[in-house]
Design an enzyme around this catalytic site. Structure first.
Site, PDB file in Angstrom:
ATOM      1  N   SER A 187       0.842  -1.190   0.000  1.00  0.00           N
ATOM      2  CA  SER A 187       0.000   0.000   0.000  1.00  0.00           C
ATOM      3  C   SER A 187       0.882   1.246   0.000  1.00  0.00           C
ATOM      4  O   SER A 187       1.921   1.284   0.666  1.00  0.00           O
ATOM      5  CB  SER A 187      -0.881   0.031   1.253  1.00  0.00           C
ATOM      6  OG  SER A 187      -1.704  -1.107   1.345  1.00  0.00           O
ATOM      7  N   HIS A 222     -11.589  -2.338  -4.545  1.00  0.00           N
ATOM      8  CA  HIS A 222     -11.510  -3.259  -5.676  1.00  0.00           C
ATOM      9  C   HIS A 222     -12.878  -3.628  -6.235  1.00  0.00           C
ATOM     10  O   HIS A 222     -13.710  -2.769  -6.496  1.00  0.00           O
ATOM     11  CB  HIS A 222     -10.697  -4.496  -5.291  1.00  0.00           C
ATOM     12  CG  HIS A 222      -9.269  -4.207  -4.961  1.00  0.00           C
ATOM     13  ND1 HIS A 222      -8.579  -3.131  -5.485  1.00  0.00           N
ATOM     14  CD2 HIS A 222      -8.393  -4.849  -4.150  1.00  0.00           C
ATOM     15  CE1 HIS A 222      -7.339  -3.139  -5.018  1.00  0.00           C
ATOM     16  NE2 HIS A 222      -7.204  -4.154  -4.201  1.00  0.00           N
TER      17      HIS A 222
END
Length: 278
Positions: free
Chosen positions: A55, A149
């Site tokens: 991330s 997502h």
């Protein structure tokens, strides 16, 4: 290398992982959730991988040991995390919110959004595995959920409502693309190998675009029972020009995210030169 089994990663790295990029370093792949790779990268010299998907929110914690590769990551427009609720228009002040990780870029974007848009702040933060968040919101175990997502395409199946789009807020307030996932490589590999890894990523991306059918079985094999149409939408959303090259806009987005977050004491400060290859 360690990256996720998500369709965007398997699509991007298929060619490199299968030895289809001439002259690229040999690649031994391990699949791991990004929460796992975030933790592995934080081990620094003891990390068992040379290249990882992490991330962007994790980058300030590992930038001394890992360099950001300017290709292969996930940035874009219209692809931000969503806050979902059972009923429309719920006020989140003091409410329980489920998130997939407290070290994810999604959560960092959420905290920046909440600081501006939720007077008094949200209540308890509950960390749940990604696949448990929408059922938890639907069943009333939490008041809201932060999702990422493919949930952008499937939350209606759970009867949920989109309360806010973290990406819309980010783009409206910065004008920049949304930084989500980064590809990093061990600095100790040296400039030549780091450059070779970047070249391999770019070649792998271009090969995927030139022949999208070549990676279809690899994507399907690791898509965790995701519907093929949803997997295609996932790839279309997260694999774009920033995947091939961060460019000035991409680097600017990463700098803006980490600078804003550091100003709010959400992450440690990161040196600007840490965002460029040595």
């Amino acid at each position: 290398m360690a990256y996720s089994p998500c369709p965007n990663d398997t699509f991007v790295f298929h060619a490199w992982a299968h030895g289809l990029v001439p002259g690229a370093p040999a690649l031994d792949v391990t699949f791991a959730d990004i929460d796992v790779t975030n933790g592995l990268a934080e081990r620094g010299a003891d990390c068992p991988f040379d290249v990882l998907k992490i991330s962007y929110a994790q980058l300030p914690y590992v930038a001394d040991d890992f360099a950001l590769l300017p290709a292969g990551g996930a940035l874009g427009r219209g692809c931000g995390p969503l806050v979902l609720t059972r009923e429309p228009g719920v006020a989140l002040t003091g409410r329980r919110v489920a998130v997939p990780s407290e070290r994810s870029t999604a959560y960092l974007l959420f905290r920046l959004w909440a600081a501006a848009e939720v007077p008094g702040g949200v209540g308890e933060i509950v960390v749940l595995p990604f696949h448990e968040i929408m059922p938890a919101v639907r069943d009333g175990a939490v008041d809201a959920g932060l999702v990422i997502h493919e949930a952008r395409f499937t939350y209606h199946h759970f009867g949920l409502h989109r309360l806010a789009d973290m990406g819309e807020h980010w783009e409206r307030t910065t004008g920049l693309p949304i930084p989500l996932g980064a590809i990093v490589a061990r600095r100790s590999l040296g400039p030549a190998t780091l450059a070779a890894c970047t070249d391999a990523v770019r070649a792998s991306v271009r090969r995927a675009w030139d022949d999208p059918d070549a990676s279809r079985e690899y994507v399907r094999e690791h898509a965790q029972e995701m519907d093929e149409a949803v997997a295609g939408q996932h790839i279309g959303l997260y694999v774009n020009e920033f995947t091939a090259d961060l460019g000035e806009d991409g680097h600017g987005a990463v700098r803006a995210l980490l600078t804003r977050a550091a100003a709010e004491s959400l992450v440690p400060p990161v040196r600007p030169d840490a965002l460029r290859l040595p």
